[in-house]
Design a protein around this motif. Sequence first.
Motif, short mmCIF file in Angstrom:
data_model
loop_
_atom_site.label_atom_id
_atom_site.label_comp_id
_atom_site.label_asym_id
_atom_site.label_seq_id
_atom_site.Cartn_x
_atom_site.Cartn_y
_atom_site.Cartn_z
N VAL A 49 4.15 92.08 70.86
CA VAL A 49 4.83 93.34 71.15
C VAL A 49 4.07 94.11 72.21
O VAL A 49 4.66 94.63 73.17
N ARG A 50 2.75 94.18 72.08
CA ARG A 50 1.93 94.91 73.05
C ARG A 50 2.05 94.28 74.45
O ARG A 50 2.05 94.99 75.45
N ALA A 51 2.14 92.96 74.51
CA ALA A 51 2.24 92.26 75.81
C ALA A 51 3.58 92.52 76.49
O ALA A 51 3.65 92.55 77.72
N ARG A 52 4.65 92.68 75.71
CA ARG A 52 5.99 92.92 76.26
C ARG A 52 6.21 94.37 76.66
O ARG A 52 7.05 94.67 77.50
N GLY A 53 5.51 95.28 75.98
CA GLY A 53 5.86 96.68 76.10
C GLY A 53 6.97 96.96 75.10
O GLY A 53 7.57 96.02 74.55
N GLY A 58 12.85 105.97 71.89
CA GLY A 58 13.41 106.47 73.14
C GLY A 58 12.39 106.61 74.26
O GLY A 58 12.77 106.90 75.39
N SER A 59 11.13 106.42 73.96
CA SER A 59 10.08 106.47 75.00
C SER A 59 9.61 105.06 75.28
O SER A 59 9.26 104.32 74.37
N GLN A 130 8.25 94.35 62.08
CA GLN A 130 9.60 94.79 62.49
C GLN A 130 9.86 96.22 62.00
O GLN A 130 10.37 97.06 62.76
N ALA A 131 9.50 96.51 60.77
CA ALA A 131 9.71 97.86 60.22
C ALA A 131 8.89 98.89 61.00
O ALA A 131 9.38 99.98 61.31
N TRP A 132 7.65 98.57 61.31
CA TRP A 132 6.80 99.50 62.06
C TRP A 132 7.33 99.73 63.47
O TRP A 132 7.29 100.84 63.98
N ILE A 133 7.84 98.68 64.10
CA ILE A 133 8.38 98.82 65.46
C ILE A 133 9.63 99.70 65.45
O ILE A 133 9.89 100.42 66.41
N GLN A 134 10.37 99.70 64.37
CA GLN A 134 11.59 100.51 64.29
C GLN A 134 11.29 101.97 63.96
O GLN A 134 12.18 102.81 64.04
N SER A 135 10.07 102.28 63.59
CA SER A 135 9.65 103.66 63.30
C SER A 135 8.92 104.21 64.52
O SER A 135 7.87 103.67 64.90
N GLY A 137 6.87 106.68 65.26
CA GLY A 137 5.45 106.99 65.12
C GLY A 137 4.59 105.76 64.92
O GLY A 137 3.52 105.62 65.54
N HIS A 138 5.04 104.86 64.07
CA HIS A 138 4.30 103.62 63.83
C HIS A 138 4.29 102.75 65.09
O HIS A 138 3.28 102.11 65.42
N CYS A 139 5.41 102.73 65.78
CA CYS A 139 5.52 101.96 67.02
C CYS A 139 4.53 102.50 68.06
O CYS A 139 3.83 101.74 68.72
N ARG A 140 4.46 103.83 68.20
CA ARG A 140 3.52 104.44 69.14
C ARG A 140 2.08 104.05 68.80
O ARG A 140 1.27 103.81 69.70
N ASN A 141 1.74 104.00 67.51
CA ASN A 141 0.39 103.57 67.12
C ASN A 141 0.13 102.15 67.60
O ASN A 141 -0.95 101.86 68.13
N ILE A 142 1.08 101.26 67.39
CA ILE A 142 0.92 99.86 67.80
C ILE A 142 0.80 99.76 69.32
O ILE A 142 0.01 98.96 69.83
N MET A 143 1.53 100.58 70.05
CA MET A 143 1.55 100.50 71.51
C MET A 143 0.48 101.36 72.19
O MET A 143 0.40 101.37 73.41
N SER A 144 -0.34 102.03 71.42
CA SER A 144 -1.36 102.89 72.01
C SER A 144 -2.37 102.08 72.81
O SER A 144 -2.98 101.14 72.30
N ALA A 145 -2.58 102.49 74.05
CA ALA A 145 -3.59 101.84 74.89
C ALA A 145 -4.99 102.16 74.39
O ALA A 145 -5.95 101.48 74.76
#
Length: 167
Positions: A49-53, A58-59, A130-135, A137-145
């Motif tokens: 997920v991190r590699a794909r972006g 909505g962000s 999958q559940a975290w990516i759909q949330s 806030g959780h998605c932002r945590n996973i994608m945080s640089a």
Amino acid sequence: MFRFLLQPFLLLFVISGIASCASSRTAAQSSGDEAQLSPKELLKEINAVRARGCNCGGSRYPPVPPVKWNNHLENVAVTQSRYMQRTGQLKHTGANGATLQKRVSNAGYRWSYVAENIAMGQRTTPDVVQAWIQSPGHCRNIMSASVSEIGAAVSDYYWTLVLAAPQ
């Protein structure tokens, strides 16, 4: 009767199509009664997920470097998942009201950034990712640089993912 059975299926179908960065493969079901965590699989899923972006609520988040596993963070996650399972509550505070920051520091991890994702009910590693990516806030945590290391655990169906960067 069929109308009531079809509505949850349609809702699940619609939700499944919302996440623009979700994995396209179907998750295999756990063979036992308890949820199963595979650290290797979790790293693979999160780093993919991190590699794909990803589009988090909505962000758009651009690709970020992969994370690696940290045993201190895993220990924090184990303790929190067991605590949530024991109390039957999904929450970010630990025993005696301990914050994430205090729990991570007490585990001997010197951090410059720390975040936590929790979930309840998912049976497999791909399901919880999958559940975290759909949330959002959780998605932002996973994608945080800012995140470079993770540790995770599951106790029964209570999942904890600790995301951090060392000092």
